[in-house]
Design an enzyme around this catalytic site. Sequence first.
Site, PDB file in Angstrom:
ATOM      1  N   TYR A   1       3.968   6.472  10.407  1.00  0.00           N
ATOM      2  CA  TYR A   1       3.190   5.286  10.041  1.00  0.00           C
ATOM      3  C   TYR A   1       4.051   4.271   9.268  1.00  0.00           C
ATOM      4  O   TYR A   1       4.002   3.074   9.540  1.00  0.00           O
ATOM      5  CB  TYR A   1       1.969   5.708   9.215  1.00  0.00           C
ATOM      6  CG  TYR A   1       0.909   4.644   9.100  1.00  0.00           C
ATOM      7  CD1 TYR A   1      -0.014   4.434  10.117  1.00  0.00           C
ATOM      8  CD2 TYR A   1       0.819   3.844   7.962  1.00  0.00           C
ATOM      9  CE1 TYR A   1      -0.985   3.462  10.016  1.00  0.00           C
ATOM     10  CE2 TYR A   1      -0.156   2.867   7.845  1.00  0.00           C
ATOM     11  CZ  TYR A   1      -1.056   2.676   8.879  1.00  0.00           C
ATOM     12  OH  TYR A   1      -2.021   1.699   8.769  1.00  0.00           O
TER      13      TYR A   1
ATOM     14  N   LYS B   1       1.777  -0.423  15.304  1.00  0.00           N
ATOM     15  CA  LYS B   1       3.211  -0.421  15.627  1.00  0.00           C
ATOM     16  C   LYS B   1       3.719  -1.635  16.420  1.00  0.00           C
ATOM     17  O   LYS B   1       4.924  -1.882  16.461  1.00  0.00           O
ATOM     18  CB  LYS B   1       3.553   0.846  16.429  1.00  0.00           C
ATOM     19  CG  LYS B   1       3.583   2.099  15.592  1.00  0.00           C
ATOM     20  CD  LYS B   1       4.855   2.203  14.778  1.00  0.00           C
ATOM     21  CE  LYS B   1       4.743   3.190  13.649  1.00  0.00           C
ATOM     22  NZ  LYS B   1       4.494   2.612  12.338  1.00  0.00           N
TER      23      LYS B   1
ATOM     24  N   PRO C   1      -3.480  -0.351  19.090  1.00  0.00           N
ATOM     25  CA  PRO C   1      -3.181  -0.747  17.706  1.00  0.00           C
ATOM     26  C   PRO C   1      -3.456   0.314  16.643  1.00  0.00           C
ATOM     27  O   PRO C   1      -3.174   0.078  15.469  1.00  0.00           O
ATOM     28  CB  PRO C   1      -4.078  -1.976  17.475  1.00  0.00           C
ATOM     29  CG  PRO C   1      -5.109  -1.933  18.542  1.00  0.00           C
ATOM     30  CD  PRO C   1      -4.560  -1.156  19.677  1.00  0.00           C
TER      31      PRO C   1
ATOM     32  N   HIS D   1       0.838  -1.204   0.000  1.00  0.00           N
ATOM     33  CA  HIS D   1       0.000   0.000   0.000  1.00  0.00           C
ATOM     34  C   HIS D   1       0.869   1.249   0.000  1.00  0.00           C
ATOM     35  O   HIS D   1       1.876   1.307   0.692  1.00  0.00           O
ATOM     36  CB  HIS D   1      -0.904   0.025   1.241  1.00  0.00           C
ATOM     37  CG  HIS D   1      -2.111  -0.852   1.106  1.00  0.00           C
ATOM     38  ND1 HIS D   1      -3.210  -0.755   1.919  1.00  0.00           N
ATOM     39  CD2 HIS D   1      -2.397  -1.843   0.219  1.00  0.00           C
ATOM     40  CE1 HIS D   1      -4.110  -1.658   1.550  1.00  0.00           C
ATOM     41  NE2 HIS D   1      -3.639  -2.335   0.530  1.00  0.00           N
TER      42      HIS D   1
ATOM     43  N   TYR E   1      -9.331   4.777   8.103  1.00  0.00           N
ATOM     44  CA  TYR E   1      -9.437   5.107   9.528  1.00  0.00           C
ATOM     45  C   TYR E   1     -10.550   6.145   9.641  1.00  0.00           C
ATOM     46  O   TYR E   1     -10.396   7.267   9.146  1.00  0.00           O
ATOM     47  CB  TYR E   1      -8.130   5.704  10.047  1.00  0.00           C
ATOM     48  CG  TYR E   1      -6.987   4.706  10.205  1.00  0.00           C
ATOM     49  CD1 TYR E   1      -6.207   4.333   9.117  1.00  0.00           C
ATOM     50  CD2 TYR E   1      -6.703   4.147  11.448  1.00  0.00           C
ATOM     51  CE1 TYR E   1      -5.155   3.432   9.263  1.00  0.00           C
ATOM     52  CE2 TYR E   1      -5.649   3.236  11.607  1.00  0.00           C
ATOM     53  CZ  TYR E   1      -4.882   2.895  10.507  1.00  0.00           C
ATOM     54  OH  TYR E   1      -3.853   2.004  10.660  1.00  0.00           O
TER      55      TYR E   1
HETATM   56  P1  FAD Z   1       2.923 -12.088  21.564  1.00  0.00           P
HETATM   57  O1  FAD Z   1       2.438 -12.077  20.155  1.00  0.00           O
HETATM   58  O2  FAD Z   1       1.945 -11.844  22.651  1.00  0.00           O
HETATM   59  O3  FAD Z   1       3.642 -13.490  21.794  1.00  0.00           O
HETATM   60  C1  FAD Z   1       4.028 -13.933  23.081  1.00  0.00           C
HETATM   61  C2  FAD Z   1       4.046 -15.441  23.078  1.00  0.00           C
HETATM   62  O4  FAD Z   1       4.501 -15.921  24.350  1.00  0.00           O
HETATM   63  C3  FAD Z   1       2.658 -16.031  22.884  1.00  0.00           C
HETATM   64  O5  FAD Z   1       2.693 -16.998  21.851  1.00  0.00           O
HETATM   65  C4  FAD Z   1       2.319 -16.640  24.228  1.00  0.00           C
HETATM   66  O6  FAD Z   1       1.470 -17.763  24.117  1.00  0.00           O
HETATM   67  C5  FAD Z   1       3.693 -17.001  24.762  1.00  0.00           C
HETATM   68  N1  FAD Z   1       3.771 -17.123  26.221  1.00  0.00           N
HETATM   69  C6  FAD Z   1       3.168 -16.347  27.157  1.00  0.00           C
HETATM   70  N2  FAD Z   1       3.490 -16.757  28.393  1.00  0.00           N
HETATM   71  C7  FAD Z   1       4.329 -17.814  28.253  1.00  0.00           C
HETATM   72  C8  FAD Z   1       4.999 -18.661  29.155  1.00  0.00           C
HETATM   73  N3  FAD Z   1       4.882 -18.515  30.470  1.00  0.00           N
HETATM   74  N4  FAD Z   1       5.780 -19.634  28.666  1.00  0.00           N
HETATM   75  C9  FAD Z   1       5.915 -19.814  27.320  1.00  0.00           C
HETATM   76  N5  FAD Z   1       5.298 -19.037  26.404  1.00  0.00           N
HETATM   77  C10 FAD Z   1       4.521 -18.039  26.867  1.00  0.00           C
HETATM   78  N6  FAD Z   1       0.980  -4.557  15.574  1.00  0.00           N
HETATM   79  C11 FAD Z   1       1.410  -4.051  14.375  1.00  0.00           C
HETATM   80  O7  FAD Z   1       2.614  -3.859  14.234  1.00  0.00           O
HETATM   81  N7  FAD Z   1       0.560  -3.765  13.353  1.00  0.00           N
HETATM   82  C12 FAD Z   1      -0.780  -3.944  13.468  1.00  0.00           C
HETATM   83  O8  FAD Z   1      -1.510  -3.725  12.507  1.00  0.00           O
HETATM   84  C13 FAD Z   1      -1.285  -4.442  14.741  1.00  0.00           C
HETATM   85  N8  FAD Z   1      -2.593  -4.679  14.911  1.00  0.00           N
HETATM   86  C14 FAD Z   1      -3.029  -5.250  16.074  1.00  0.00           C
HETATM   87  C15 FAD Z   1      -4.371  -5.489  16.219  1.00  0.00           C
HETATM   88  C16 FAD Z   1      -4.842  -6.064  17.379  1.00  0.00           C
HETATM   89  C17 FAD Z   1      -6.319  -6.291  17.543  1.00  0.00           C
HETATM   90  C18 FAD Z   1      -3.928  -6.435  18.411  1.00  0.00           C
HETATM   91  C19 FAD Z   1      -4.434  -7.084  19.684  1.00  0.00           C
HETATM   92  C20 FAD Z   1      -2.590  -6.211  18.265  1.00  0.00           C
HETATM   93  C21 FAD Z   1      -2.119  -5.604  17.112  1.00  0.00           C
HETATM   94  N9  FAD Z   1      -0.772  -5.341  16.936  1.00  0.00           N
HETATM   95  C22 FAD Z   1      -0.343  -4.772  15.774  1.00  0.00           C
HETATM   96  C23 FAD Z   1       0.195  -5.669  17.993  1.00  0.00           C
HETATM   97  C24 FAD Z   1       0.896  -7.013  17.768  1.00  0.00           C
HETATM   98  O9  FAD Z   1      -0.052  -8.028  17.550  1.00  0.00           O
HETATM   99  C25 FAD Z   1       1.775  -7.360  18.985  1.00  0.00           C
HETATM  100  O10 FAD Z   1       2.573  -6.246  19.278  1.00  0.00           O
HETATM  101  C26 FAD Z   1       2.651  -8.586  18.714  1.00  0.00           C
HETATM  102  O11 FAD Z   1       1.885  -9.758  18.783  1.00  0.00           O
HETATM  103  C27 FAD Z   1       3.780  -8.688  19.753  1.00  0.00           C
HETATM  104  O12 FAD Z   1       4.495  -9.864  19.566  1.00  0.00           O
HETATM  105  P2  FAD Z   1       5.243 -10.575  20.765  1.00  0.00           P
HETATM  106  O13 FAD Z   1       5.917 -11.762  20.178  1.00  0.00           O
HETATM  107  O14 FAD Z   1       6.021  -9.594  21.522  1.00  0.00           O
HETATM  108  O15 FAD Z   1       4.079 -11.020  21.759  1.00  0.00           O
HETATM  109  C1  PHB Z   2      -5.161  -4.880  10.904  1.00  0.00           C
HETATM  110  O1  PHB Z   2      -5.316  -5.064   9.675  1.00  0.00           O
HETATM  111  O2  PHB Z   2      -5.307  -5.801  11.710  1.00  0.00           O
HETATM  112  C2  PHB Z   2      -4.813  -3.534  11.403  1.00  0.00           C
HETATM  113  C3  PHB Z   2      -4.569  -2.506  10.511  1.00  0.00           C
HETATM  114  C4  PHB Z   2      -4.250  -1.247  10.993  1.00  0.00           C
HETATM  115  C5  PHB Z   2      -4.192  -1.021  12.361  1.00  0.00           C
HETATM  116  C6  PHB Z   2      -4.426  -2.051  13.240  1.00  0.00           C
HETATM  117  C7  PHB Z   2      -4.748  -3.312  12.775  1.00  0.00           C
HETATM  118  O3  PHB Z   2      -3.902   0.218  12.806  1.00  0.00           O
END
Ligand code: FAD
Ligand code: PHB
Length: 393
Positions: A385, A297, A293, A72, A201
Amino acid sequence: MRTQVGIVGAGPAGLTLGRLLEQAGIESVILESRSRAYVEHRIRAGVLEQRTVDLLNGAGVGERMAREGIVHHGVELQFDGERHRIPLSDLTGGRTIVIYGQTEVVKDLIAARLATGSPLLFEVDHVAVADLDSDRPAISFTHGGVSQELECDVVAGCDGFHGICRDVIPPGVLRYFDKEYPFGWLGVLAAVAPSSEELIYASNDRGFALHSMRSPEVSRFYLQVAPKEDIAEWSDERIWEELRARLETVSGWTLSTGPVLEKGITAMRSFVTEPMQFGRLFLAGDAAHIVPPTGAKGLNLAAFDVTVLTRALSAWYGSGDASLLDGYSQACLHRVWRAQHFSWWMTTLLHTFDHYDAYDRRLQESYLDYVCSSVAASTTLAENYVGLDMPDH
Ligand code: FAD
Ligand code: PHB
């Protein structure tokens, strides 16, 4: 068992770290409490910054993303019955974002790890970390009912916001910065072609709405809802009705609807822990910081943290130089706070707040108008962004 880096958590942070370490010739074991199917189907992020795309390509896991990811060049802001395009690429010297689901990033990283045979254990229980202030930290856990101990040089806490690693750090070491928002997001995945070429948005008196997508056949939507909203109150019909009410405010534009594949509610929160390390434990991704979200980021920050950590570990193993490891938090926090501000800014710009009066709402509208009409203001949105170049990277 013994390894160099023990990684707790197989989300984007843990899996990317494992992959980067493998490329750097550093051994790791990844421990994940959930099943493979669960982590591969947890629907979350969708927007990858250019630098995250480059990182995944460099890590050799970008092949499917290159085929299926959707590039995009802009996003749309909608308010007051009009839509305004922010031309991201034009404003940032050609940078783009790629729409490719977190589920797909995770699947690609897991497939790559399993292909090389490096250890990745799912469904581990009773994970506990000990001896972090010694040079032999250890992770104990059970797997398949058998208790095990993993001795490491370093532990990477990549276990997300609700993980255990952050809490192992003794009281008084960490300082928390926290903000809860008075709303959540209801996320919806639907089997329908996107009704827009780019993300929308939308600011609306009824609350914020976002039209995103996953593929030419699958759309993703978000609705601002009350923080403790019960998903049982949201039938598919009600969801479509509300999305229409918030998005179909531009004359002539209609929203296509289809079967809802998945829906769920997420709380909105900002959180940072400082520092992101203690002794031989290094926190990365959501374990160390959370953003709402709206700025897309979270995953991108997780990718940045583990890039910094890999560089620091490579220097340490390569020459014994611990200075990059010592400076890990500082190197990450610079970008973390920029993303914190941007995510808070996007959130306050676009959502409705119960405590807002008519004056506050007018200020918000004026600011939205400014962001869309001033090149300086829209460049601020665009460069944050798509991902800023910062001196520490
Ligand atoms: P997580 O994905 O939470 O992974 C942590 C892992 O650790 C999990 O698999 C969990 O099961 C495991 N775990 C937990 N406790 C234990 C334990 N005790 N022992 C072993 N394993 C364990 N970010 C973006 O950049 N762009 C977006 O568009 C965006 N949209 C989002 C939309 C939504 C609705 C949400 C909720 C989040 C969004 N995010 C977005 C944020 C993004 O999803 C998170 O920042 C990302 O998942 C972080 O990754 P992580 O590996 O740090 O944590
Ligand atoms: C998504 O597609 O899940 C998404 C897109 C933009 C955002 C957050 C989530 O700001």
